[in-house]
Design a protein around this motif. Structure first.
Motif, PDB file in Angstrom:
ATOM      1  N   PHE A  65      -6.926  15.694  -2.664  1.00 21.75           N
ATOM      2  CA  PHE A  65      -6.688  15.301  -1.271  1.00 21.75           C
ATOM      3  C   PHE A  65      -7.919  15.466  -0.398  1.00 21.75           C
ATOM      4  O   PHE A  65      -7.840  15.293   0.818  1.00 21.75           O
ATOM      5  CB  PHE A  65      -5.516  16.105  -0.682  1.00 21.75           C
ATOM      6  CG  PHE A  65      -4.177  15.631  -1.159  1.00 21.75           C
ATOM      7  CD1 PHE A  65      -3.666  16.058  -2.376  1.00 21.75           C
ATOM      8  CD2 PHE A  65      -3.420  14.743  -0.408  1.00 21.75           C
ATOM      9  CE1 PHE A  65      -2.422  15.619  -2.829  1.00 21.75           C
ATOM     10  CE2 PHE A  65      -2.175  14.292  -0.846  1.00 21.75           C
ATOM     11  CZ  PHE A  65      -1.681  14.738  -2.065  1.00 21.75           C
ATOM     12  N   ASN A 110     -11.931  14.427   0.746  1.00 18.53           N
ATOM     13  CA  ASN A 110     -12.628  13.132   0.744  1.00 18.53           C
ATOM     14  C   ASN A 110     -13.927  13.193  -0.062  1.00 18.53           C
ATOM     15  O   ASN A 110     -14.883  12.469   0.198  1.00 18.53           O
ATOM     16  CB  ASN A 110     -12.849  12.588   2.153  1.00 18.53           C
ATOM     17  CG  ASN A 110     -13.615  13.543   3.018  1.00 18.53           C
ATOM     18  OD1 ASN A 110     -14.192  14.496   2.525  1.00 18.53           O
ATOM     19  ND2 ASN A 110     -13.630  13.288   4.307  1.00 18.53           N
ATOM     20  N   GLN A 133      -6.644  11.808  -9.478  1.00 21.00           N
ATOM     21  CA  GLN A 133      -6.034  10.851  -8.551  1.00 21.00           C
ATOM     22  C   GLN A 133      -6.408  11.287  -7.151  1.00 21.00           C
ATOM     23  O   GLN A 133      -6.051  12.374  -6.712  1.00 21.00           O
ATOM     24  CB  GLN A 133      -4.517  10.817  -8.738  1.00 21.00           C
ATOM     25  CG  GLN A 133      -3.768  10.028  -7.672  1.00 21.00           C
ATOM     26  CD  GLN A 133      -4.104   8.540  -7.668  1.00 21.00           C
ATOM     27  OE1 GLN A 133      -4.498   7.981  -8.682  1.00 21.00           O
ATOM     28  NE2 GLN A 133      -3.967   7.913  -6.524  1.00 21.00           N
ATOM     29  N   ARG A 134      -7.169  10.428  -6.466  1.00 20.64           N
ATOM     30  CA  ARG A 134      -7.583  10.791  -5.133  1.00 20.64           C
ATOM     31  C   ARG A 134      -6.662  10.155  -4.101  1.00 20.64           C
ATOM     32  O   ARG A 134      -6.314   8.984  -4.196  1.00 20.64           O
ATOM     33  CB  ARG A 134      -9.034  10.331  -4.899  1.00 20.64           C
ATOM     34  CG  ARG A 134      -9.560  10.830  -3.582  1.00 20.64           C
ATOM     35  CD  ARG A 134     -11.051  10.621  -3.454  1.00 20.64           C
ATOM     36  NE  ARG A 134     -11.381  10.538  -2.042  1.00 20.64           N
ATOM     37  CZ  ARG A 134     -12.285   9.741  -1.519  1.00 20.64           C
ATOM     38  NH1 ARG A 134     -12.997   8.966  -2.298  1.00 20.64           N
ATOM     39  NH2 ARG A 134     -12.485   9.721  -0.223  1.00 20.64           N
ATOM     40  N   GLU A 135      -6.284  10.961  -3.135  1.00 19.91           N
ATOM     41  CA  GLU A 135      -5.414  10.483  -2.061  1.00 19.91           C
ATOM     42  C   GLU A 135      -6.253  10.465  -0.796  1.00 19.91           C
ATOM     43  O   GLU A 135      -6.799  11.493  -0.417  1.00 19.91           O
ATOM     44  CB  GLU A 135      -4.256  11.471  -1.910  1.00 19.91           C
ATOM     45  CG  GLU A 135      -2.881  10.888  -1.900  1.00 19.91           C
ATOM     46  CD  GLU A 135      -2.582   9.911  -3.006  1.00 19.91           C
ATOM     47  OE1 GLU A 135      -2.346   8.741  -2.665  1.00 19.91           O
ATOM     48  OE2 GLU A 135      -2.562  10.279  -4.182  1.00 19.91           O
ATOM     49  N   ASP A 136      -6.381   9.319  -0.186  1.00 22.81           N
ATOM     50  CA  ASP A 136      -7.282   9.206   0.957  1.00 22.81           C
ATOM     51  C   ASP A 136      -6.522   8.719   2.186  1.00 22.81           C
ATOM     52  O   ASP A 136      -6.267   7.534   2.351  1.00 22.81           O
ATOM     53  CB  ASP A 136      -8.418   8.245   0.599  1.00 22.81           C
ATOM     54  CG  ASP A 136      -9.451   8.151   1.714  1.00 22.81           C
ATOM     55  OD1 ASP A 136      -9.322   8.887   2.713  1.00 22.81           O
ATOM     56  OD2 ASP A 136     -10.376   7.327   1.584  1.00 22.81           O
ATOM     57  N   LEU A 137      -6.166   9.676   3.040  1.00 20.08           N
ATOM     58  CA  LEU A 137      -5.413   9.319   4.242  1.00 20.08           C
ATOM     59  C   LEU A 137      -6.202   8.362   5.129  1.00 20.08           C
ATOM     60  O   LEU A 137      -5.633   7.490   5.773  1.00 20.08           O
ATOM     61  CB  LEU A 137      -5.055  10.580   5.033  1.00 20.08           C
ATOM     62  CG  LEU A 137      -4.007  11.493   4.391  1.00 20.08           C
ATOM     63  CD1 LEU A 137      -3.739  12.698   5.259  1.00 20.08           C
ATOM     64  CD2 LEU A 137      -2.710  10.715   4.157  1.00 20.08           C
ATOM     65  N   SER A 138      -7.517   8.523   5.151  1.00 19.96           N
ATOM     66  CA  SER A 138      -8.337   7.690   6.021  1.00 19.96           C
ATOM     67  C   SER A 138      -8.260   6.216   5.651  1.00 19.96           C
ATOM     68  O   SER A 138      -8.397   5.350   6.504  1.00 19.96           O
ATOM     69  CB  SER A 138      -9.803   8.139   5.960  1.00 19.96           C
ATOM     70  OG  SER A 138      -9.913   9.442   6.449  1.00 19.96           O
ATOM     71  N   SER A 139      -8.054   5.925   4.370  1.00 23.19           N
ATOM     72  CA  SER A 139      -8.051   4.523   3.955  1.00 23.19           C
ATOM     73  C   SER A 139      -6.842   3.792   4.535  1.00 23.19           C
ATOM     74  O   SER A 139      -6.940   2.638   4.951  1.00 23.19           O
ATOM     75  CB  SER A 139      -8.123   4.411   2.431  1.00 23.19           C
ATOM     76  OG  SER A 139      -6.858   4.348   1.847  1.00 23.19           O
ATOM     77  N   GLY A 140      -5.706   4.466   4.580  1.00 21.00           N
ATOM     78  CA  GLY A 140      -4.536   3.870   5.203  1.00 21.00           C
ATOM     79  C   GLY A 140      -4.731   3.699   6.704  1.00 21.00           C
ATOM     80  O   GLY A 140      -4.328   2.690   7.285  1.00 21.00           O
ATOM     81  N   TYR A 141      -5.386   4.682   7.308  1.00 20.87           N
ATOM     82  CA  TYR A 141      -5.632   4.605   8.745  1.00 20.87           C
ATOM     83  C   TYR A 141      -6.627   3.490   9.071  1.00 20.87           C
ATOM     84  O   TYR A 141      -6.518   2.841  10.115  1.00 20.87           O
ATOM     85  CB  TYR A 141      -6.139   5.957   9.269  1.00 20.87           C
ATOM     86  CG  TYR A 141      -6.383   5.952  10.755  1.00 20.87           C
ATOM     87  CD1 TYR A 141      -5.371   5.628  11.643  1.00 20.87           C
ATOM     88  CD2 TYR A 141      -7.639   6.241  11.261  1.00 20.87           C
ATOM     89  CE1 TYR A 141      -5.594   5.605  13.006  1.00 20.87           C
ATOM     90  CE2 TYR A 141      -7.877   6.226  12.631  1.00 20.87           C
ATOM     91  CZ  TYR A 141      -6.848   5.898  13.495  1.00 20.87           C
ATOM     92  OH  TYR A 141      -7.079   5.862  14.838  1.00 20.87           O
ATOM     93  N   ALA A 142      -7.573   3.269   8.158  1.00 19.47           N
ATOM     94  CA  ALA A 142      -8.525   2.162   8.344  1.00 19.47           C
ATOM     95  C   ALA A 142      -7.782   0.830   8.407  1.00 19.47           C
ATOM     96  O   ALA A 142      -8.046  -0.008   9.265  1.00 19.47           O
ATOM     97  CB  ALA A 142      -9.554   2.150   7.209  1.00 19.47           C
TER      98      ALA A 142
END
Lengths: 214, 214
Positions: B177, B179, B191-200
């Motif tokens: 989790f 970056n 497995q990387r979870e990237d909250l910023s990518s959804g926000y982008a």
DNA sequence: TAGATTGTTAATCGATTAACAATC
DNA sequence: TAGATTGTTAATCGATTAACAATC
């Protein structure tokens, strides 16, 4: 209004990772950074990085790479992260509270002005500096602060009803962390974040490593 | 060992959503559910649902749809969610603590046996029933519990060093989790979870609605 | 039976990757 | 200058969607 569809969605999703790397280079005092460097850092192909960066409109210099400062500005501008966006958080439970304290979002212009919860013991308090109000005042709060973004972290059974209140209050986008597919008007932007989907991928990879799957 | 690559990754990512809908149908007492119903519920195309469900090996009946109970079992088995997976959480901050309390994961066989943190005031306590240990005992803890999955929620600057400890201790997968793109051996599942990518994505859609972008 | 829904095979679409001339 | 890196154009790859015969 037609349903919002984003061209180059996979590219847009990668931009924050690029931004992170490029900012590091900026802090290190570099004036230029090449697509090759970024690609190596992220285990991607250089051509993919170049294609992705092209959507921001920035022009690189052969042999040197991309101008760091201009590139940071261009990505931020493309994403709209160069402006403050007022947001409310609805559902200040575990996940919601964690999001309120997530430092990185501030770097991206996401500014939580208020949070809402049904739990009377939380109301009137603050979480990470954000005041918690009663769920009854969601509509009023959104209108007062003119919040465009609502982050939805309520329990799933409440998700649809809450979303309808948010839309009525005038938010233009919902960042949906519940596992409910929201039924809202087409002019409302909804981005759903599904932690289970990443875990599903991890699970399948894990089985593959263990030889249970081909 | 070669890098782990998943065929049909987008389909795998959708399976948890299907599972959620199908379980609802099961609770409602339905014996069959059609791909059309599932598709409507999730705003997808029926053909996509059928294609996705095919990877689980389940066979539907024309006119009726898919047998609910068998389908739930087949999806769970395909994902490996019909078995308990011991996991440790490393970094019991805001996000980490939220994940420890995330009910849905228990439904998916994810069982947190221990958490680790550097903060002395947390050590010895429990968060959502999971005991917190010192960061120094990560290796020992992983070996004791034979944890296969490590959920990484430490601050980014610590991510790489922590990941190396995890690998040394013998975990086979890291749910990342942070970056930071982790540099670990090819046989380790990350497995990387990237909250910023959804926000982008949300940010770009928001601009589009507001007419700032075409 | 009639028709809704399935699984399969083929077509389309979009994303990634390759090739390469231009250039600092 | 030589060569690393760019942007563009074309090729490949994989995912989604369409078409349709089979069938309960």
């Amino acid at each position: 209004m037609a349903k919002i569809k984003i061209a180059y969605a996979p590219s847009v999703r990668r931009l924050p990772s690029y931004l992170h790397i490029i900012r590091q280079a900026q802090r290190a005092g570099d004036y230029y950074i090449s697509g090759t460097i970024i690609a190596n850092e992220l285990n991607l192909e250089p051509i993919q990085v170049r294609k992705d960066l092209a959507i921001t409109g920035i022009i690189g210099k052969p042999k040197k790479g991309y101008p760091v400062e201009a590139l940071v500005k261009a990505i931020e501008h493309y994403l709209g992260w160069d402006e403050i966006h007022e947001a409310v958080l609805v559902g200040a439970g575990n996940l919601g509270s964690a999001l309120l304290g997530y430092q990185e979002f501030q770097l991206h212009g996401l500014h939580f002005v208020a949070a809402f919860d049904t739990d009377p013991s939380k109301i009137g308090k603050q979480v990470h500096g954000v005041p918690i109000f009663s769920m009854d005042s969601v509509e009023e709060g959104i209108k007062t602060y003119k919040a465009q973004i609502a982050v939805l972290t309520v329990p799933s059974p409440m998700a649809q009803a809450t979303a309808e209140i948010l839309v009525r209050a005038g938010v233009s986008s919902i960042w949906n962390f519940t596992n409910t597919k929201l039924k809202v008007g087409e002019d409302i932007v909804v981005q759903r974040e599904d932690l289970s989907s990443g875990y599903a991928l991890l699970s399948v990879m894990l089985q593959k490593v263990k030889g249970r799957l081909d």
